[in-house]
Design a protein around this motif. Structure first.
Motif, PDB file in Angstrom:
ATOM      1  N   HIS A   1       1.122   3.258 -10.062  1.00  0.00           N
ATOM      2  CA  HIS A   1       0.770   2.563  -8.824  1.00  0.00           C
ATOM      3  C   HIS A   1      -0.454   3.221  -8.192  1.00  0.00           C
ATOM      4  CE1 HIS A   1       2.447   5.638  -6.049  1.00  0.00           C
ATOM      5  NE2 HIS A   1       3.370   5.797  -6.968  1.00  0.00           N
ATOM      6  N   HIS A   2      -1.196   2.424  -7.438  1.00  0.00           N
ATOM      7  CA  HIS A   2      -2.446   2.855  -6.822  1.00  0.00           C
ATOM      8  C   HIS A   2      -2.285   2.915  -5.303  1.00  0.00           C
ATOM      9  CE1 HIS A   2      -4.297   0.686 -10.547  1.00  0.00           C
ATOM     10  NE2 HIS A   2      -3.816   1.870 -10.863  1.00  0.00           N
ATOM     11  N   LYS A   3      -3.401   3.218  -4.622  1.00  0.00           N
ATOM     12  CA  LYS A   3      -3.371   3.182  -3.155  1.00  0.00           C
ATOM     13  C   LYS A   3      -3.044   1.775  -2.667  1.00  0.00           C
ATOM     14  CE  LYS A   3      -6.693   5.213  -0.826  1.00  0.00           C
ATOM     15  NZ  LYS A   3      -6.121   6.252   0.052  1.00  0.00           N
ATOM     16  N   TYR A   4      -3.635   0.769  -3.321  1.00  0.00           N
ATOM     17  CA  TYR A   4      -3.392  -0.634  -2.982  1.00  0.00           C
ATOM     18  C   TYR A   4      -2.891  -1.328  -4.245  1.00  0.00           C
ATOM     19  CZ  TYR A   4      -6.546   0.849   0.720  1.00  0.00           C
ATOM     20  OH  TYR A   4      -7.132   1.545   1.746  1.00  0.00           O
ATOM     21  N   ASN A   5      -1.787  -2.074  -4.127  1.00  0.00           N
ATOM     22  CA  ASN A   5      -1.118  -2.604  -5.311  1.00  0.00           C
ATOM     23  C   ASN A   5      -0.826  -4.089  -5.176  1.00  0.00           C
ATOM     24  OD1 ASN A   5      -0.284   0.104  -6.807  1.00  0.00           O
ATOM     25  ND2 ASN A   5       0.129   0.379  -4.635  1.00  0.00           N
ATOM     26  N   THR A   6      -0.904  -4.776  -6.307  1.00  0.00           N
ATOM     27  CA  THR A   6      -0.510  -6.178  -6.397  1.00  0.00           C
ATOM     28  C   THR A   6       0.708  -6.270  -7.305  1.00  0.00           C
ATOM     29  OG1 THR A   6      -2.778  -6.959  -6.097  1.00  0.00           O
ATOM     30  CG2 THR A   6      -1.208  -8.496  -7.064  1.00  0.00           C
TER      31      THR A   6
ATOM     32  N   LYS B   1       0.843  -1.187   0.000  1.00  0.00           N
ATOM     33  CA  LYS B   1       0.000   0.000   0.000  1.00  0.00           C
ATOM     34  C   LYS B   1       0.882   1.243   0.000  1.00  0.00           C
ATOM     35  CE  LYS B   1      -1.809  -1.131   3.951  1.00  0.00           C
ATOM     36  NZ  LYS B   1      -1.131  -2.411   4.180  1.00  0.00           N
ATOM     37  N   ASN B   2       0.338   2.327  -0.522  1.00  0.00           N
ATOM     38  CA  ASN B   2       1.067   3.594  -0.436  1.00  0.00           C
ATOM     39  C   ASN B   2       1.348   3.962   1.019  1.00  0.00           C
ATOM     40  OD1 ASN B   2       1.267   3.963  -3.156  1.00  0.00           O
ATOM     41  ND2 ASN B   2      -0.301   5.545  -3.297  1.00  0.00           N
ATOM     42  N   SER B   3       0.392   3.636   1.896  1.00  0.00           N
ATOM     43  CA  SER B   3       0.531   4.018   3.304  1.00  0.00           C
ATOM     44  C   SER B   3       1.611   3.230   4.026  1.00  0.00           C
ATOM     45  CB  SER B   3      -0.809   3.855   4.035  1.00  0.00           C
ATOM     46  OG  SER B   3      -1.276   2.527   3.958  1.00  0.00           O
ATOM     47  N   ASP B   4       2.158   2.176   3.391  1.00  0.00           N
ATOM     48  CA  ASP B   4       3.289   1.475   3.995  1.00  0.00           C
ATOM     49  C   ASP B   4       4.523   2.361   4.041  1.00  0.00           C
ATOM     50  OD1 ASP B   4       1.946  -0.893   4.500  1.00  0.00           O
ATOM     51  OD2 ASP B   4       2.379  -1.734   2.535  1.00  0.00           O
ATOM     52  N   PHE B   5       4.578   3.331   3.120  1.00  0.00           N
ATOM     53  CA  PHE B   5       5.685   4.279   3.117  1.00  0.00           C
ATOM     54  C   PHE B   5       5.375   5.441   4.053  1.00  0.00           C
ATOM     55  CE2 PHE B   5       5.683   2.285  -1.114  1.00  0.00           C
ATOM     56  CZ  PHE B   5       6.968   1.770  -1.143  1.00  0.00           C
ATOM     57  N   ASN B   6       6.397   6.197   4.364  1.00  0.00           N
ATOM     58  CA  ASN B   6       6.215   7.328   5.264  1.00  0.00           C
ATOM     59  C   ASN B   6       5.474   8.473   4.590  1.00  0.00           C
ATOM     60  OD1 ASN B   6       6.831   8.385   7.950  1.00  0.00           O
ATOM     61  ND2 ASN B   6       7.970   9.957   6.833  1.00  0.00           N
ATOM     62  N   PHE B   7       5.460   8.487   3.257  1.00  0.00           N
ATOM     63  CA  PHE B   7       4.776   9.541   2.509  1.00  0.00           C
ATOM     64  C   PHE B   7       4.251   8.932   1.214  1.00  0.00           C
ATOM     65  CE2 PHE B   7       9.418   9.825   2.062  1.00  0.00           C
ATOM     66  CZ  PHE B   7       9.570   9.461   0.733  1.00  0.00           C
ATOM     67  N   THR B   8       3.314   9.608   0.581  1.00  0.00           N
ATOM     68  CA  THR B   8       2.805   9.141  -0.703  1.00  0.00           C
ATOM     69  C   THR B   8       3.926   9.221  -1.734  1.00  0.00           C
ATOM     70  OG1 THR B   8       0.627  10.019  -0.159  1.00  0.00           O
ATOM     71  CG2 THR B   8       1.039   9.469  -2.456  1.00  0.00           C
ATOM     72  N   PRO B   9       4.311   8.097  -2.323  1.00  0.00           N
ATOM     73  CA  PRO B   9       5.460   8.129  -3.236  1.00  0.00           C
ATOM     74  C   PRO B   9       5.092   8.679  -4.609  1.00  0.00           C
ATOM     75  CG  PRO B   9       4.618   5.895  -3.035  1.00  0.00           C
ATOM     76  CD  PRO B   9       3.811   6.736  -2.094  1.00  0.00           C
ATOM     77  N   LYS B  10       5.983   9.490  -5.145  1.00  0.00           N
ATOM     78  CA  LYS B  10       5.841   9.951  -6.525  1.00  0.00           C
ATOM     79  C   LYS B  10       6.399   8.906  -7.475  1.00  0.00           C
ATOM     80  CE  LYS B  10       7.011  13.809  -9.590  1.00  0.00           C
ATOM     81  NZ  LYS B  10       7.715  15.113  -9.695  1.00  0.00           N
TER      82      LYS B  10
END
Length: 694
Positions: free
Chosen positions: A420-425, A359-368
């Motif tokens: 990439h999306h909020k939730y990714n496979t 998930k994007n939220s696994d990172f400390n910030f939304t990744p570009k």
């Protein structure tokens, strides 16, 4: 005599209940029909086994549906439990194959999970060379496969403790006159339960709990708990002490079970009545006073404390959540192992895949941008062999690299924010085709991805002038977050508060512990100092303290949807349907701010719908306003100060509103008057001409 007959009936009922089996279908665990493709494929399933169940003698029943093109007498299926083979067989001639396996204690893995792996070896032409990449080779594991569990005859109350009791609970109960401490306790209890199960979590006031709810978490200060519940707590916390207390009992539950059975070659549904012994437990979260209650809530948010509490109660004298991670500590660079990946040794020919999710939220910030790097080993290719390593993101091929004789894999690809999306496979694939006549060549290709050395790295943060739901919840990862609630709607926001706290901590580093405050008690300076998540009544005066909000919820407004250069109104605040409204934006100090409100008579459902809608996989990167109803129908908007899809009704004069309401009728009346005037003048002219001619 009647009492004796009644006693016999009760004993008979309980004995039947003890012999009863509980059915856990794959579908109830979130699995749909699972297709296994290729000559050699595999799929895994995990089923959580309750401590009330006896694994010894229970049954695993698997249903398979193979491709009609497969040569069944030359195709094989293998079942592996807890990494040990338990069943292998050729496929039978039936269109639906049923396999029944008697379970033993050895089949149960750590954490009381039943790990089920299904591996296949399929053929269509009985010629390996022709079957290498034939799309007709597949086998489905049906979602009505199930585990039939015996009740644990040796079950004792000591089997259940605070550390393992959360998986069976489906509800949180709070006092009718909920305080701010109660709302905070509900939020953390809800988040803890949702992290333990994929089933819906319910929230009830203490005076509205249905009789069917027997296993739940109840929160409240000792002074606020009802006398009948207070009497269940056998240990009294002192002033300044918090307590987690598990009251344990069991009850007999009667339910209707639907199973698929084979009748004349057709799978039909058959219903039966099931009686089973179920937990009737209440986990109390309380304290001797508000200070102790707050300490109990703090402990509830600390998984290390909960997972190590193996007794029925825990007295908390001191509790704090001091877990602090920097942006560079396990947040900008994540190994595949950190996101749940495991090293799978893959062998065979054709396609050999492994899947991961992040998930994007696994990172400390939304990744570009995200760099995806894979490191691994494989059997080196012989001259003429064809081998590739492919990387798929959300079903799309993003990288393909040719394999060689070295046997060393080290490849990477960088993706941008549109990929990439909020939730990714994420999927990795070794694809191997041997050279020449493959029957006479070495074809035992193998490969393995090293999940400890392979990683995802967020290269740059996604920065925009306007905050959007795409950046939620990671926009709240840095700094302290404060949750603000209007007293008037506090009781309606309990479930939504749990959703928000769960989402703030739904990542590999659960360390977001927000503060709570009432809207009429928060200092004005805090709105700039902290990240703010506000659950507000529509008419709360705090609305005026958010000048940068896309919409003023305390004003009547209409939202328009533009289609083919035409705008049509799709929502008005005066609608009678219960609606949830959410908007996200930057505050005056560039602090992340999320405001939710609800209207209508079903505000609890509206708040919950709004809080869940903004966490879903959204199709746009720029939505900052969400409107949803109690049935979770939603609209997403990108609204700024120059938007033409927003209109405030009360900013117009009464004459303007009168004109907008009646303009068509007025214009029609004027048109009719013009037509009548024309006809009148025309008739007068004709009459004058007739007189002149005479």
């Amino acid at each position: 005599m009647n009492k004796f007959i009644t006693l016999l009936a009760l004993v008979f009922l309980l004995s039947k209940a003890s012999l009863a089996q509980s059915i856990v279908s794959f579908k109830s665990q979130g699995y749909e029909d699972n297709a296994i493709y290729g000559m050699s494929g595999a799929s895994s399933f995990y089923v959580k086994i309750s401590p009330l169940a006896e694994i010894e003698g229970s049954k695993l029943v698997l249903y398979f549906e193979p491709s009609q093109a497969i040569i069944k007498e030359h195709s094989f299926i293998n079942v592996i439990l807890n990494n040990k083979p338990v069943y292998s067989s050729r496929l039978p001639a039936d269109s639906i194959d049923k396999v029944t396996i008697t379970l033993t204690k050895e089949n149960l893995s750590d954490g009381r999970f039943l790990k089920i792996q299904v591996k296949t070896l399929l053929t269509v032409t009985d010629d390996i060379c022709k079957d290498l990449d034939n799309p007709a080779m597949w086998l489905k594991v049906k979602n009505y496969s199930y585990v039939s569990l015996l009740n644990n005859k040796n079950f004792t109350a000591n089997t259940i403790n605070i550390s393992n009791c959360f998986t069976s609970k489906r509800a949180v109960v709070y006092p009718a006159g909920a305080s701010l401490h109660d709302l905070k306790a509900v939020a953390w209890a809800y988040a803890r339960l949702k992290k333990s199960t994929n089933k819906q979590i319910f929230v009830f006031q203490a005076d509205q709990v249905p009789d069917s709810i027997k296993n739940y978490v109840e929160v409240g200060n000792m002074l606020a708990l009802p006398d009948d519940k207070k009497s269940l707590i056998k240990v009294s916390p002192q002033i300044g002490e918090g307590i987690l207390y598990l009251n344990k009992s069991t009850a007999v539950a009667v339910d209707t079970i639907t199973q698929m059975v084979n009748e004349g070659g057709r799978m039909v549904a058959r219903r039966s009545v099931s009686r089973e012994t179920v937990p009737a437990e209440i986990l109390f979260v309380s304290g001797g006073d508000d200070l102790g209650y707050e300490r109990a809530i703090t402990a509830l948010g600390n998984t290390n404390i909960l997972n190590s509490t193996f007794g029925d109660y825990l007295i908390i004298n001191q509790a704090e959540n001091s877990i602090i991670n920097t942006a560079d500590e396990n947040r900008s660079k994540l190994t595949l192992k950190q996101i749940g990946g495991s090293s799978d040794f893959l062998s065979g020919i054709g396609s050999l895949k492994s899947a991961y999710s992040f998930k994007n939220s696994d990172f400390n910030f939304t990744p570009k941008e995200v760099q995806i790097s894979f490191v691994g080993t494989y059997s080196g290719l012989s001259p003429g062999d064809r081998g590739y390593f492919n990387i798929y993101l959300n079903g799309l091929l993003i990288s393909s690299e040719r394999l060689d004789a070295s046997g060393k894999l080290n490849t990477s690809v960088t993706i941008n924010r549109y990929q990439h999306h909020k939730y990714n496979t994420l999927e990795s694939e070794f694809r191997f085709f041997p050279n020449g006549i493959c029957k006479n060549s070495f074809i035992n290709f193998f490969g393995e991805v090293d999940v400890e050395k392979s990683f995802l790295e967020s290269k740059n943060p996604f920065i925009s002038s306007d905050l959007s739901f795409y950046q939620y919840p990671e926009a709240f990862n840095s700094g302290t977050t404060k949750i603000v609630v209007s007293k008037k709607i506090a009781k309606y926001a309990a479930g939504a508060l749990g959703e928000v706290v769960f989402e703030l901590n739904n990542n590999i580093n659960s360390n977001n512990f927000p503060d709570f405050a009432y809207s009429d008690e928060i200092p004005a300076g805090d709105l700039r100092k902290y990240n703010i998540i506000a659950f507000l009544d529509k008419d709360d005066k705090l609305m005026n303290e958010f000048p940068d909000a896309p919409i003023k919820f305390n004003k009547n407004f209409r939202l328009y949807y533009a289609e083919n250069n035409n705008s049509r109104p799709i929502y008005s605040l005066s609608d009678t349907v219960s609606s949830g409204l959410a908007q996200i934006f930057y505050g005056r100090s560039n602090n992340a701010t999320l405001v939710l409100t609800a209207t209508g008579s079903h505000q609890s459902d509206a708040f919950l719908a709004a809080s869940t809608s903004i966490t879903e996989q959204l199709s746009t990167l720029s939505s900052n306003v969400c409107v949803t109803d109690a049935s979770a129908n939603k609209y997403l908007f990108n609204i700024n100060k120059s938007s033409d899809n927003l209109e405030y009704v009360e900013t117009k004069s009464s004459l303007t509103r009168f004109w907008e309401t009646w303009n068509l009728y007025i214009l029609l009346g004027i048109l009719i008057l013009i037509l009548l005037s024309f006809l009148y003048v025309r008739s007068r002219v004709q009459r004058s001409q007739e007189l002149y001619n005479d």
